[in-house]
Design an enzyme around this catalytic site. Structure first.
Site, short mmCIF file in Angstrom:
data_model
loop_
_atom_site.label_atom_id
_atom_site.label_comp_id
_atom_site.label_asym_id
_atom_site.label_seq_id
_atom_site.Cartn_x
_atom_site.Cartn_y
_atom_site.Cartn_z
CB VAL A 198 -0.96 -0.04 1.20
CG1 VAL A 198 -1.80 1.49 1.46
CG2 VAL A 198 -1.67 -1.15 0.95
CG ASP A 242 -8.58 6.89 -1.08
OD1 ASP A 242 -7.99 6.84 -0.21
OD2 ASP A 242 -9.53 7.79 -1.41
CG HIS A 260 6.02 8.96 8.66
ND1 HIS A 260 7.43 9.04 8.53
CD2 HIS A 260 5.69 8.92 7.41
CE1 HIS A 260 7.87 9.33 7.37
NE2 HIS A 260 6.74 9.02 6.85
#
Length: 355
Positions: A198, A242, A260
């Protein structure tokens, strides 16, 4: 010496001044690094085949005589900071400069080159946003990038193909180091048939995994602007989508340097979609995260310093670096029951989480 300010000795005050000045001029570190890459100095030394003298270097660079001493100043400073090694050439005992592990990472055309990362993140447009830190602090929800440019970072990339290309190249170059670390992680991929990367960019890590584990089917999942016009092979495919809506089904979901970038709320949504992706195949799948885990009590000061610096850096997208307790909280809230953290690179960890 006598006390001067708040009962502090003069020696303490002088140390404080030195620390203050070190941070005041710290931006010059980045500019000198950019200078090294722009002038192609690591490649010049590499092509030279041996340590290079100042005269040889300025001759190749065609530096005017009036600036030779300035070149020496920058090279000397960067050598002091570990980017070059100062050696003596035995024939005439002249001072010369050799590459170190850091500057070797800037040599283009090698297996691992971080020059694109330097070029991307030291672009004046991107680096200028940190002048807006004060204003950003008083904006409740806006990211630092939104405060500076009026748009989110990812939307900015979508609308600016040249920056999007530069960012993808930077991420691909960083992935080369992750691939180096993954060579010793065979057990992580043992028993898997399908894995989806991903935010996998142009597929640098997925290509490595598909080559190292030919039995493993890899899916690179990223924004349409990233994966369009990219072609795979028998065990590597590209899928646009998405991650906040859904993630392709697989035995494992890999997310390297993804979390992060996002708030805790966003991360929980991504994790929930990961859990759904690995739960629909009837097997006990897992999520593999490559990211920072802050551990101030057990790691070296310089390692923590880098992690905390990266945490500040993530202001650009309102993201953050996390401690183990903060990671654990995310996993539990997203419905996961177990996890394992292992060291991966000098400052990145590999986290395996299970539903």
């Amino acid at each position: 010496m006598a006390s001067i300010i708040n009962d502090r000795k003069a020696s303490e005050i002088f140390q404080g001044q030195a620390l203050l000045y070190r941070h005041l001029y710290a931006f010059i570190d980045s500019m000198c690094l950019k200078w090294i890459v722009e002038l192609d100095i690591p490649n010049i030394i590499n092509k030279h085949g041996q340590p290079i003298t100042l005269q040889e270097l300025v001759s190749i660079l065609q530096v005017p005589p009036t600036k030779i001493d300035k070149v020496h100043s920058i090279i000397r400073y960067m050598a002091h900071n570990g980017f070059f090694e100062i050696v003596r050439i035995h024939d005439d005992n002249k001072e010369a400069y050799a590459l170190t592990a850091a500057s070797e990472l800037l040599v283009k055309g090698t297996g691992i080159c971080l020059a694109p990362t330097v070029e991307c993140f030291l672009d004046p447009t991107l680096s200028s946003i940190y002048h807006q830190l004060k204003k950003w602090i008083y904006e409740e929800h806006l990211t630092l990038f939104e405060v500076s440019f009026g748009t989110q970072f990812w939307e900015f990339l979508n609308k600016n193909p040249s920056y999007n290309k530069s960012f993808n190249e930077a991420m691909a170059s960083d992935s080369q180091l992750i691939n180096l670390a993954l060579r010793d992680c065979n057990l992580v991929f043992e028993g898997l048939e399908y894995i989806v990367d991903v935010g996998g960019g142009i597929g640098t890590t997925a290509k490595f995994i598909s080559q190292a584990f030919p039995h493993l089917k890899c899916i690179v999942f990223d924004r349409p602007q990233v994966v369009e016009n990219l072609s795979g092979n028998n065990n590597l495919t590209y899928v646009a989508g998405d991650m906040f809506k859904s993630i392709p089904e697989a035995d494992a979901v890999l997310l390297k340097w993804i979390f992060h970038n996002w708030t805790d709320k966003d991360c929980r949504k991504i994790l929930e979609n990961c859990k759904e992706a690995i739960s629909n195949n009837g097997k006990r799948g897992k999520v593999i995260i490559i990211d920072v885990v802050i551990n101030e009590k057990q790691e070296e000061h310089k390692v923590t310093e880098l992690k905390l610096l990266m945490d500040v850096n993530m202001a650009c997208v309102n993201g953050r670096e996390r401690t183990e307790e903060e990671w654990k909280k995310l996993f539990i809230e997203a419905g996961f029951k177990d996890y394992k953290i292992s060291p991966l690179t000098g400052y990145l960890s590999l986290i395996e989480i299970y539903p």
